[in-house]
Design a protein around this motif. Sequence first.
Motif, PDB file in Angstrom:
ATOM      1  N   ASP A 147      22.643  26.110  -9.242  1.00 50.63           N
ATOM      2  CA  ASP A 147      22.009  25.098 -10.570  1.00 50.63           C
ATOM      3  C   ASP A 147      21.778  26.014 -12.308  1.00 50.63           C
ATOM      4  N   ARG A 148      21.349  25.396 -13.560  1.00 48.00           N
ATOM      5  CA  ARG A 148      21.030  26.389 -14.288  1.00 48.00           C
ATOM      6  C   ARG A 148      19.219  27.158 -14.387  1.00 48.00           C
ATOM      7  N   ASP A 149      19.254  26.995 -12.712  1.00 42.20           N
ATOM      8  CA  ASP A 149      17.639  27.381 -12.953  1.00 42.20           C
ATOM      9  C   ASP A 149      18.045  28.666 -11.505  1.00 42.20           C
ATOM     10  N   GLY A 150      19.129  28.489 -11.623  1.00 43.62           N
ATOM     11  CA  GLY A 150      19.285  29.777 -10.237  1.00 43.62           C
ATOM     12  C   GLY A 150      19.364  29.488  -9.061  1.00 43.62           C
ATOM     13  N   ILE A 151      19.124  28.006  -8.594  1.00 41.52           N
ATOM     14  CA  ILE A 151      18.239  27.318  -7.383  1.00 41.52           C
ATOM     15  C   ILE A 151      19.747  26.702  -6.908  1.00 41.52           C
ATOM     16  N   ALA A 152      20.166  27.511  -5.236  1.00 43.22           N
ATOM     17  CA  ALA A 152      21.492  26.678  -4.452  1.00 43.22           C
ATOM     18  C   ALA A 152      21.445  25.151  -4.584  1.00 43.22           C
ATOM     19  N   ARG A 153      22.559  24.621  -4.972  1.00 41.64           N
ATOM     20  CA  ARG A 153      22.540  23.381  -4.622  1.00 41.64           C
ATOM     21  C   ARG A 153      23.368  22.744  -3.277  1.00 41.64           C
ATOM     22  N   ALA A 154      23.986  23.930  -3.118  1.00 40.58           N
ATOM     23  CA  ALA A 154      25.305  23.842  -2.581  1.00 40.58           C
ATOM     24  C   ALA A 154      25.480  24.311  -1.602  1.00 40.58           C
ATOM     25  N   ALA A 155      25.989  24.658  -0.950  1.00 44.49           N
ATOM     26  CA  ALA A 155      26.722  26.186   0.084  1.00 44.49           C
ATOM     27  C   ALA A 155      27.494  25.723   1.024  1.00 44.49           C
ATOM     28  N   SER A 156      28.629  27.175   1.280  1.00 43.92           N
ATOM     29  CA  SER A 156      29.701  26.354   2.439  1.00 43.92           C
ATOM     30  C   SER A 156      30.464  28.299   3.042  1.00 43.92           C
ATOM     31  N   VAL A 157      30.812  28.517   3.950  1.00 39.33           N
ATOM     32  CA  VAL A 157      30.836  29.826   3.931  1.00 39.33           C
ATOM     33  C   VAL A 157      32.092  29.246   4.962  1.00 39.33           C
ATOM     34  N   ASP A 158      32.285  30.383   4.071  1.00 38.26           N
ATOM     35  CA  ASP A 158      34.348  30.352   4.202  1.00 38.26           C
ATOM     36  C   ASP A 158      35.272  29.795   3.345  1.00 38.26           C
ATOM     37  N   ARG A 159      34.981  29.199   2.265  1.00 38.23           N
ATOM     38  CA  ARG A 159      35.254  28.005   2.039  1.00 38.23           C
ATOM     39  C   ARG A 159      35.232  28.224   0.520  1.00 38.23           C
ATOM     40  N   LEU A 160      35.985  28.183  -0.587  1.00 31.00           N
ATOM     41  CA  LEU A 160      35.112  28.333  -1.441  1.00 31.00           C
ATOM     42  C   LEU A 160      35.979  27.294  -2.862  1.00 31.00           C
ATOM     43  N   ALA A 161      35.121  26.190  -3.421  1.00 30.97           N
ATOM     44  CA  ALA A 161      35.962  25.614  -4.265  1.00 30.97           C
ATOM     45  C   ALA A 161      35.469  25.459  -5.250  1.00 30.97           C
ATOM     46  N   LEU A 162      36.026  25.377  -6.244  1.00 37.98           N
ATOM     47  CA  LEU A 162      36.320  25.644  -7.499  1.00 37.98           C
ATOM     48  C   LEU A 162      36.419  24.927  -8.995  1.00 37.98           C
ATOM     49  N   PRO A 163      36.164  24.445  -9.631  1.00 38.04           N
ATOM     50  CA  PRO A 163      36.236  23.359 -10.986  1.00 38.04           C
ATOM     51  C   PRO A 163      37.592  23.554 -11.294  1.00 38.04           C
ATOM     52  N   LEU A 164      38.768  23.010 -11.309  1.00 37.48           N
ATOM     53  CA  LEU A 164      40.268  23.353 -12.743  1.00 37.48           C
ATOM     54  C   LEU A 164      39.355  23.569 -13.863  1.00 37.48           C
ATOM     55  N   GLY A 165      39.980  24.757 -14.298  1.00 37.01           N
ATOM     56  CA  GLY A 165      40.183  25.210 -15.609  1.00 37.01           C
ATOM     57  C   GLY A 165      38.844  25.337 -16.232  1.00 37.01           C
ATOM     58  N   GLU A 166      37.596  25.787 -15.207  1.00 33.06           N
ATOM     59  CA  GLU A 166      36.270  26.260 -16.138  1.00 33.06           C
ATOM     60  C   GLU A 166      36.246  27.348 -15.673  1.00 33.06           C
ATOM     61  N   MET A 167      35.623  28.406 -16.309  1.00 36.54           N
ATOM     62  CA  MET A 167      35.091  29.967 -16.254  1.00 36.54           C
ATOM     63  C   MET A 167      34.080  29.345 -15.083  1.00 36.54           C
ATOM     64  N   VAL A 168      33.832  30.388 -14.168  1.00 38.95           N
ATOM     65  CA  VAL A 168      32.970  30.608 -12.815  1.00 38.95           C
ATOM     66  C   VAL A 168      33.020  31.869 -13.218  1.00 38.95           C
ATOM     67  N   GLU A 169      31.313  31.908 -13.285  1.00 38.37           N
ATOM     68  CA  GLU A 169      30.550  33.271 -12.823  1.00 38.37           C
ATOM     69  C   GLU A 169      30.211  33.536 -11.276  1.00 38.37           C
ATOM     70  N   PHE A 170      31.141  34.570 -10.911  1.00 35.19           N
ATOM     71  CA  PHE A 170      29.943  34.995  -9.326  1.00 35.19           C
ATOM     72  C   PHE A 170      29.060  35.970  -9.089  1.00 35.19           C
ATOM     73  N   HIS A 171      28.008  36.039  -8.526  1.00 32.36           N
ATOM     74  CA  HIS A 171      26.960  37.169  -8.411  1.00 32.36           C
ATOM     75  C   HIS A 171      27.490  38.122  -7.474  1.00 32.36           C
TER      76      HIS A 171
END
Length: 254
Positions: A147-171
Motif C-alpha cells: 500500500d502507500r505506506d509500504g505495508i504488504a496488503r496481499a501476497a502470492s507465490v509464483d503468480r503475479l497479478a497486474l492491473p491492466l493499463g497501469e504502471m507498476v513499480e517492482f522492488h
Amino acid sequence: MSAATPLPRRTGIIVAHWRAIRWPACAAPAAPLATACRGPQSALDPAGPAADAIATSWWLMFGAGSAAWAMVVVLALLAMRPGRALTPRAGTQLIVGGGVVLPTVLLAALLVYGTLASDRVTGRGEDAAHVVRVTARQWHWEFEYLDRDGIARAASVDRLALPLGEMVEFHIESIDVIHSFWIPRLGGKVDAIPGRTNLLRLRADRAVPMRGQCAEFCGLEHARMAFRVDVLDARAYRAWLRENAVAADGGAAR
C-alpha cells in the motif's frame, strides 16, 4: 568409385541447407505473424510499452543487419566474377564505404533510437500507481503488493497479478543467490541481488497470457523457476487483492 555408384548431385548440400532454413520463423517476410515470434514468453510479441520499444529495436537491428549482410554477399559475388578485378581506387572506396561509413551510420542510428526509447524501456517519467515487492529465492518467486505506506496488503507465490493499463513499480530483491526477474512480453530483465533492491517499472496494456522467469542461472532447479502473470481489469484486480490479502499473522490468506 565404381560405375554403379551414382555421382552425388552438385547441389545436394545447398538443397539440404536450403530445406533446413527456408522457413525460419522470425526471418520470413511475414515475421510478425510467425508462430515462433508469438506466445506467453515471446519478447517479439510485446504487451506493454517497454517490451514494444525493445522489440522494435530488435527488428531494426535485424533489418539493418540483414541489409548489410545482403550487401556484403552481393559485393563478394561481384568481386569473384572472372576478369572483374577492382582498381586500387575502387578498392579503397569499398573499404572506406563498407568498413567505416556504413557501420558508423548504422550504429549512430541505433544509438539515437535507443536514447529516444530509453524512457519507454525504463518507465522513467511516469508515476507508478502500484508497488510490488519481488523476492527471489531458490527456486520460486514471492510477490507482495504494497500500500502507500509500504505495508504488504496481499501476497502470492509464483503468480503475479497486474492491473491492466497501469504502471507498476517492482522492488526486486533476493535472499540467497543472484537471480534475474524477467517478463519478456512486458520489458527487459533486472537482476535480483542479495542485499540490494533494484527497481523496475512495467505496464501491461494487453490482457494476454504471459509468463515470467528467472533469467540468471541460480542452481539445479533454475529451469523451473518461472511464474504466471495474470493481467486483470481494475475491478478484477481489486477482487484478486482481497482474495489474496495478507492475514493478521503475516501470512497470506487462502
